[in-house]
Write an enzyme that holds these catalytic residues in place. Structure first.
Site, PDB file in Angstrom:
ATOM      1  N   HIS A  55       0.848  -1.187   0.000  1.00 22.35           N
ATOM      2  CA  HIS A  55       0.000   0.000   0.000  1.00 22.35           C
ATOM      3  C   HIS A  55       0.887   1.242   0.000  1.00 22.35           C
ATOM      4  O   HIS A  55       2.105   1.146   0.182  1.00 22.35           O
ATOM      5  CB  HIS A  55      -0.927   0.002   1.224  1.00 22.35           C
ATOM      6  CG  HIS A  55      -0.218  -0.064   2.531  1.00 22.35           C
ATOM      7  ND1 HIS A  55      -0.237  -1.162   3.358  1.00 22.35           N
ATOM      8  CD2 HIS A  55       0.571   0.847   3.153  1.00 22.35           C
ATOM      9  CE1 HIS A  55       0.493  -0.925   4.430  1.00 22.35           C
ATOM     10  NE2 HIS A  55       0.993   0.281   4.331  1.00 22.35           N
TER      11      HIS A  55
HETATM   12  C1  T46 Z   1       2.799   0.432   6.888  1.00 16.66           C
HETATM   13  C2  T46 Z   1       3.618  -0.785   7.098  1.00 16.66           C
HETATM   14  C3  T46 Z   1       5.093  -0.492   7.148  1.00 16.66           C
HETATM   15  C4  T46 Z   1      -3.904  -0.682  13.861  1.00 16.66           C
HETATM   16  O1  T46 Z   1      -5.007  -0.862  14.416  1.00 16.66           O
HETATM   17  N1  T46 Z   1      -3.144   0.387  14.209  1.00 16.66           N
HETATM   18  C5  T46 Z   1      -1.931   0.641  13.641  1.00 16.66           C
HETATM   19  O2  T46 Z   1      -1.273   1.639  13.995  1.00 16.66           O
HETATM   20  C6  T46 Z   1      -1.454  -0.263  12.640  1.00 16.66           C
HETATM   21  C7  T46 Z   1      -0.098  -0.013  11.978  1.00 16.66           C
HETATM   22  C8  T46 Z   1      -2.226  -1.334  12.306  1.00 16.66           C
HETATM   23  N2  T46 Z   1      -3.426  -1.533  12.885  1.00 16.66           N
HETATM   24  C9  T46 Z   1      -4.212  -2.727  12.532  1.00 16.66           C
HETATM   25  C10 T46 Z   1      -4.815  -2.686  11.138  1.00 16.66           C
HETATM   26  C11 T46 Z   1      -4.860  -4.150  10.760  1.00 16.66           C
HETATM   27  O3  T46 Z   1      -6.048  -4.727  11.268  1.00 16.66           O
HETATM   28  O4  T46 Z   1      -3.338  -3.846  12.542  1.00 16.66           O
HETATM   29  C12 T46 Z   1      -3.668  -4.752  11.521  1.00 16.66           C
HETATM   30  C13 T46 Z   1      -2.467  -5.031  10.630  1.00 16.66           C
HETATM   31  O5  T46 Z   1      -2.134  -3.842   9.881  1.00 16.66           O
HETATM   32  P1  T46 Z   1      -1.666  -3.891   8.370  1.00 16.66           P
HETATM   33  O6  T46 Z   1      -2.302  -5.022   7.663  1.00 16.66           O
HETATM   34  O7  T46 Z   1      -1.868  -2.527   7.772  1.00 16.66           O
HETATM   35  O8  T46 Z   1      -0.103  -4.190   8.548  1.00 16.66           O
HETATM   36  P2  T46 Z   1       1.057  -4.089   7.451  1.00 16.66           P
HETATM   37  O9  T46 Z   1       2.230  -4.745   8.040  1.00 16.66           O
HETATM   38  O10 T46 Z   1       0.591  -4.554   6.116  1.00 16.66           O
HETATM   39  O11 T46 Z   1       1.362  -2.508   7.321  1.00 16.66           O
HETATM   40  C14 T46 Z   1       1.875  -1.801   8.426  1.00 16.66           C
HETATM   41  C15 T46 Z   1       1.177  -0.444   8.567  1.00 16.66           C
HETATM   42  O12 T46 Z   1      -0.237  -0.661   8.715  1.00 16.66           O
HETATM   43  C16 T46 Z   1       1.404   0.435   7.366  1.00 16.66           C
HETATM   44  O13 T46 Z   1       0.968   1.759   7.624  1.00 16.66           O
HETATM   45  O14 T46 Z   1       3.212   1.352   6.207  1.00 16.66           O
HETATM   46  O15 T46 Z   1       3.264  -1.565   8.238  1.00 16.66           O
END
Ligand code: T46
Length: 142
Positions: A55
């Site tokens: 993303h």
């Molecule tokens: C990014 C990369 C480097 C939250 O509730 N609060 C938060 O601050 C974050 C980061 C995530 N979440 C929840 C949202 C999802 O349900 O945690 C779950 C996993 O998040 P996500 O699928 O977005 O994780 P990544 O590893 O794909 O991405 C993360 C960050 O979300 C993103 O901003 O740049 O790490």
């Protein structure tokens, strides 16, 4: 310590302090980290073969540091795609909002620390690559 960010690589070298007791690295907002830090999270326990991210953001700037272990980050800012290996707790990677990014090749001991300029907001994510291209091509006037 002044910010030293190579605009080509977006790598911020961090100063390692150490003595006979061990090592210490400092992160300070608007000094080593080029923004006010609103949020800190860390990613760990990632299974082999897993990719995360995929993303871009509208507003959020982030700094990534593998404080333990290693992983690879693919960055795509529409002008070029770059792979960066984070494998050193004194190497930080600056991600701008318009960097489409993917993280993979996590070592089992990887702890990826992330400092973010904004609070979490699911509306700040651009998760569709074609939308990312049109939003940032328009924005950059490419
Ligand atoms: C990014 C990369 C480097 C939250 O509730 N609060 C938060 O601050 C974050 C980061 C995530 N979440 C929840 C949202 C999802 O349900 O945690 C779950 C996993 O998040 P996500 O699928 O977005 O994780 P990544 O590893 O794909 O991405 C993360 C960050 O979300 C993103 O901003 O740049 O790490």
């Amino acid at each position: 310590m002044k910010l030293q960010c190579n605009s080509q690589s977006r790598i911020i070298p961090l100063k390692q302090l150490g003595d006979e007791r061990g090592l210490l690295t400092v992160l300070e907002e608007n000094i080593t980290i080029p923004f006010e830090i609103k949020r800190v999270y860390y990613i760990y326990g990632t299974e082999e073969g897993v990719s995360r991210g995929m993303h871009a953001h509208y507003k959020t700037r982030q700094v990534l540091i593998a404080v333990s272990g290693s992983c690879t980050i693919l960055l795509d800012d529409l002008s070029r795609k770059t792979e960066v290996i984070l494998d050193d707790p004194n190497k930080a990677l600056l991600l701008e909002p318009n960097d489409w990014h993917e993280m993979y090749n996590f070592s089992p001991d990887c702890v990826l620390l992330v400092l973010a300029s904004h609070f979490y907001d699911s509306e700040d994510y651009i998760r569709d690559y074609d939308s990312f291209v049109s939003i940032y091509r328009e924005g950059l006037g490419l």
